[in-house]
Scaffold this motif. Structure first.
Motif, short mmCIF file in Angstrom:
data_model
loop_
_atom_site.label_atom_id
_atom_site.label_comp_id
_atom_site.label_asym_id
_atom_site.label_seq_id
_atom_site.Cartn_x
_atom_site.Cartn_y
_atom_site.Cartn_z
N THR A 96 31.96 30.01 46.05
CA THR A 96 30.80 30.66 45.44
C THR A 96 31.13 31.27 44.08
O THR A 96 30.22 31.61 43.31
N ASN A 97 32.43 31.44 43.82
CA ASN A 97 32.87 32.06 42.56
C ASN A 97 34.35 31.73 42.34
O ASN A 97 35.03 31.24 43.24
N ASP A 98 34.83 32.00 41.14
CA ASP A 98 36.27 31.91 40.89
C ASP A 98 36.96 33.02 41.68
O ASP A 98 36.48 34.16 41.71
N PHE A 136 36.45 31.29 54.80
CA PHE A 136 37.38 31.63 53.72
C PHE A 136 37.10 33.05 53.23
O PHE A 136 35.96 33.40 52.94
N HIS A 137 38.16 33.85 53.16
CA HIS A 137 38.07 35.18 52.56
C HIS A 137 38.46 35.02 51.10
O HIS A 137 39.60 34.65 50.79
N LEU A 138 37.51 35.26 50.20
CA LEU A 138 37.69 34.96 48.79
C LEU A 138 37.51 36.22 47.94
O LEU A 138 36.59 37.00 48.16
N SER A 139 38.39 36.41 46.96
CA SER A 139 38.26 37.57 46.08
C SER A 139 37.06 37.41 45.15
O SER A 139 36.71 36.30 44.74
N ILE A 140 36.43 38.53 44.84
CA ILE A 140 35.33 38.56 43.88
C ILE A 140 35.81 39.22 42.59
O ILE A 140 35.56 38.75 41.49
N PHE A 167 44.32 29.89 43.93
CA PHE A 167 43.18 30.27 43.11
C PHE A 167 42.22 29.09 43.05
O PHE A 167 42.63 27.95 42.83
N VAL A 168 40.93 29.35 43.24
CA VAL A 168 39.92 28.28 43.23
C VAL A 168 38.84 28.62 42.21
O VAL A 168 38.61 29.78 41.86
N LYS A 169 38.19 27.57 41.72
CA LYS A 169 37.10 27.72 40.75
C LYS A 169 35.76 27.63 41.47
O LYS A 169 35.64 27.02 42.53
N LYS A 170 34.74 28.22 40.83
CA LYS A 170 33.39 28.16 41.39
C LYS A 170 32.97 26.71 41.60
O LYS A 170 33.21 25.84 40.76
#
Length: 315
Positions: free
Chosen positions: A284-286, A305-309, A260-263
Motif C-alpha cells: 500500500t506504500n513504500d 504483512f506488517h509494513l512500516s508507514i 524494503f518494498v515500493k508502493k
C-alpha cells in the motif's frame, strides 16, 4: 541483595526457585531463576524468556547465554528466567492453564486467577530488585518477525538502550495495558521487548541476534568488558500497519521479510486449489516488511504483512 528471601552475596551464583503453583497431585511447580552476581557492585539486569510458552526463541537465547557464561558479569547482577511460563512451555501454548494470557494480567492480584496470582508475586518479589529488563518474544502462530527491539521512542533511556542492543530494526511500541512491560515501567524500570522469529520454532539467526544484543547492552552498562558493537540498528520504525488478505486461499510469498518494498509492489499471490483464480497482494506504500505470515493457507481478513508507514535510517 535479597531475592525471594534468599541472600546473594557479591561474587556468588545461585539458582532460586519461584513457586508457580501447588498442584492437586501434591506436587509443587517451580520456575528456576538463575542469578549471577559479580564481585563488584553494578546494575541488575533481568532477562525473561517464554512468558508465552510457545515462543521458544527467547528460551533458546537465554539458554545459550547461560551455556557460554555470557550471563556472568564483571560488575552488577544478571538474573535469568529462561522459562517464565512453565505451564505453557510444557504444553507449547501461549496461555496459562486458566486460559489467560499471562502477559495481559499484570500487576495481578493475590486473590485473582492462577495467572494473576503468579504475576502479582513477580511484581512484588522480583520487579523491585531489578534496574533493566529485556523481555524476549516471537511472532504468534505463523507470523515471523524480523529481529527487532520495541520501545517508546520518546523515552530517552529506553531508546538509547534499544540503539545499543543493535537489532536490525527498532520499532515504536506503546505500552500494552496489563503487560509485564507496562508493570515494570510503572515500577520505574527500563525495559526492552525483543521480537524475533515465530512460535514453536527455533531460528539460529534470531537467537544470534538476541545473544549479541544482550552482550552489547551488558557492555554499555559496564557489566562486562567493553566490546565493539557486534551489529548496529539501522532502521527505526515510527509507524506501521498490517496488510490483510482480501481473499481466502493458498498464500505464495514473494516479498523478503525485513526487506524494503515500493508502493504497488507484489508481496504475495493468493490462489485457489483448483487453478481458477490468482489474486495479487500489493504494498500500500513504500516501507519495510517487519513481519510476514508464513501460513500456507489464509482466510480473508488475515494479517499478512506488517509494513512500516513512517521510518528513518541511521547512517
Amino acid at each position: 541483595m535479597k531475592l525471594l528471601g534468599a541472600e546473594i552475596k557479591l561474587g556468588e551464583s545461585k539458582i532460586i526457585e519461584l513457586e508457580l503453583a501447588k498442584l492437586h497431585t501434591r506436587n509443587n511447580l517451580y520456575v528456576p531463576i538463575i542469578v549471577e552476581r559479580a564481585k563488584a557492585k553494578g546494575p541488575v539486569l533481568l532477562l525473561i524468556g517464554g512468558i508465552h510458552g510457545d515462543e521458544v526463541n527467547g528460551v533458546a537465547i537465554i539458554r545459550k547465554m547461560i551455556k557460554y557464561g555470557i550471563n556472568k558479569p564483571t560488575s552488577g547482577t544478571v538474573i535469568c528466567i529462561p522459562v517464565f511460563n512453565i505451564f505453557g512451555y510444557l504444553n507449547q501454548t501461549r496461555q496459562f492453564p486458566d486460559g489467560r494470557d499471562l502477559n495481559r494480567v499484570f500487576p495481578g492480584s493475590p486473590n485473582g486467577s492462577l495467572a494473576s496470582q503468579f504475576a502479582n508475586q513477580f511484581v512484588k518479589e522480583i520487579g523491585p530488585v531489578v534496574d533493566y529488563v529485556i523481555d524476549f518474544h516471537t511472532g504468534s502462530a505463523d507470523r515471523d518477525n524480523v529481529p527487532q527491539v520495541r520501545c517508546v521512542l520518546s523515552e530517552e533511556k529506553s531508546f538509547e538502550l534499544a540503539q545499543v542492543f543493535g537489532a536490525p530494526m527498532i520499532v515504536h511500541s506503546n505500552y500494552i495495558n496489563k503487560s509485564i512491560r507496562e508493570a515494570l515501567f510503572k515500577l520505574g524500570k527500563t525495559t526492552l521487548l525483543f521480537e524475533g522469529g515465530k512460535s514453536k520454532n527455533i531460528d539460529p539467526k534470531v537467537v544470534e541476534s538476541g545473544v549479541n544484543g544482550v552482550r552489547n547492552v551488558m557492555s554499555f552498562l559496564k557489566m562486562s568488558p567493553d566490546i565493539k558493537p557486534l551489529q548496529k540498528s539501522k532502521v527505526i520504525i515510527k509507524k506501521s500497519h498490517w496488510i490483510r488478505a482480501k481473499h481466502s486461499g493458498m498464500l505464495h510469498l514473494k516479498a523478503t521479510n525485513g526487506g524494503f518494498v515500493k508502493k504497488n509492489e507484489v508481496l504475495a499471490n493468493i490462489t485457489d486449489p483448483f487453478g481458477e483464480f490468482e489474486k495479487r497482494v500489493t504494498a500500500t506504500n513504500d516501507g519495510y516488511v517487519i513481519c510476514v505470515n508464513t501460513s500456507p493457507i489464509v482466510n480473508r481478513g488475515d494479517a499478512l504483512f506488517h509494513l512500516s508507514i513512517e521510518h528513518s535510517i541511521i547512517t
